[in-house]
Design an enzyme around this catalytic site. Sequence first.
Site, PDB file in Angstrom:
ATOM      1  CE  LYS A  13      31.533  13.227  51.244  1.00 17.42           C
ATOM      2  NZ  LYS A  13      30.359  13.395  52.112  1.00 17.42           N
ATOM      3  N   GLY A  15      21.366   7.829  48.412  1.00 19.67           N
ATOM      4  CA  GLY A  15      21.069   9.105  49.042  1.00 19.67           C
ATOM      5  C   GLY A  15      19.878   9.777  48.392  1.00 19.67           C
ATOM      6  CB  SER A  16      18.778  13.275  48.554  1.00 23.54           C
ATOM      7  OG  SER A  16      19.810  14.047  47.952  1.00 23.54           O
ATOM      8  CB  THR A  27      22.809  14.084  46.128  1.00 24.45           C
ATOM      9  OG1 THR A  27      22.673  15.002  47.217  1.00 24.45           O
ATOM     10  CG2 THR A  27      24.284  13.759  45.943  1.00 24.45           C
ATOM     11  N   GLY A  28      21.492  12.826  43.519  1.00 23.57           N
ATOM     12  CA  GLY A  28      21.566  11.921  42.378  1.00 23.57           C
ATOM     13  C   GLY A  28      21.554  12.667  41.056  1.00 23.57           C
ATOM     14  CD  GLU A  76      18.675   2.661  47.961  1.00 18.46           C
ATOM     15  OE1 GLU A  76      17.740   3.490  48.073  1.00 18.46           O
ATOM     16  OE2 GLU A  76      19.295   2.205  48.917  1.00 18.46           O
ATOM     17  CB  CYS A  95      16.486   3.746  51.803  1.00 20.97           C
ATOM     18  SG  CYS A  95      17.093   2.052  51.761  1.00 20.97           S
ATOM     19  CD  GLU A 155      13.538   9.115  51.483  1.00 18.09           C
ATOM     20  OE1 GLU A 155      13.690   7.894  51.677  1.00 18.09           O
ATOM     21  OE2 GLU A 155      14.308   9.794  50.788  1.00 18.09           O
TER      22      GLU A 155
END
Length: 494
Positions: free
Chosen positions: A188, A241-242, A245-246, A264, A299, A398
């Site tokens: 995705k 990603g963020s 979301t993780g 990550e 990142c 971030e």
Amino acid sequence: MERTLLHDLSKAPVGPASHLIDGLSQAASDGGTMDVISPLNGTRLTTMARGTVEDAEAAIAAARAAFDDGRWSGLAPAARKKILLKWADLIEAKAQELAVLGVRDNGTEIAMALKAEPLSAAGTIRYFAEAIDKIYGEIAPTAPGTLGLVHKEPVGVVGAIVPWNFPLMIGAWKLGPALAAGCTVVLKPAETASLTLLEIAKLALDAGLPPGVLNVVTGEGAVVGATIAESNAVDALVFTGSGATGRRLLEASARSNFKRVYLELGGKSPNVVFADAPDLDEAAKVSAYGIFRNSGQVCVAGSRLLVERSIHDAFVEKLKQVAETMVVGDPLNPETSAGAINSEAQLEQNLRFVAEARAAGRQIVTGGERILQETGGYYMAPTIVAGVSPEDAIAQEEVFGPVLAVIPFDSEDEAVAIANGTDFGLAAAVWTADLSRAHRMVRRIKAGVVHVNTYGGADVTVPLGGVKQSGNGHDKSLHAFDKFFDLKTAWIKL
């Protein structure tokens, strides 16, 4: 890249993008599409399929069938290697086209995009392809009448969710070891950077990858990503990603089949400059590019600059001079140092952080504003904010933009405390001529990678992973295979 070719590729029409499911290009099941807006000028580049739950489930079913019937996992490692090497060759052959398409989609400057995207992806896929027929199982040290064997078996169906900043590079970090290990994948891409991943997935079919082994579904994370995360037919999930979301992905794993989840996540990486740094001019130049390349959308970007107080003012001035010589603008111009911000929403977030810092009385040394609005694109000047407190939002959260927070320190212990004083632990850097201090700082800073007298450049031979809320598991290096193998013990009485 030759300018005439660059111009021609930048003007080439981009057709509507469809999913790739079970080896076939497919529209969304309900016919839905999403506009692809180019950050270069704010105009529509093309459309892509807006994935539905049914689309994601079809891709998962294709990957499940392809794994279970052994069309890929049942091949000898050398056979998988041959196909993956051909795939890498095809990506490299189309590197210029892929790089330009990616720039038009996500805004990265072309010089970086060519190297960091298709060429990096090809190199990563080659690395894991070459490794797979050199990885052995184990024989346990048992008593003479017993044989203990440890087999490494592919984990199964992998869901891979990748970000928009470096879709090919980071995508290859997931796809290379997963496919080499014999897994099948449902990929995705990010809503704002899907086009190049779709293109290399088609090249994988041309290389001989069987249908169903690699499937790509575009669309919204809340629909496509959530369906993949909650599926009982997906065995492992890899994500960059963020943190927000993780967390949702971990929750989805708990609600479904307890699939393993490797994350990550974000970073707020400290870049620590001591007064005895061997070359302060070089440190300033590298530090500037360590935060401002790709407009800070990296990142591991060195977004916190910690400077020993005795050199603080002079070093900030050096940094300001470098930042103000960087050319921000059209990322398809080879002379550009930093390209566009990926989206208008990301640009607005960057500017909010700067506005909050200004309101708190912090010094905006340079930048801090949107530029080139007449182009319709999303551009921001490299921004240096001095006088920052370690507790400020700009030093804790971030930003993911070209915004550098500068913090002075007086001692090594204080530098360590500030460096470790966030929820993140992805990357860091130390500039010093003292070898003992360099080793102490590497040990004391909590981060997955610590650079010494440089920033960035670590290649595929070493792992990348975070500690604390920067995630778990590792991309790159042979350690990346750990995510995609199950260990099976055979205990045999002789």
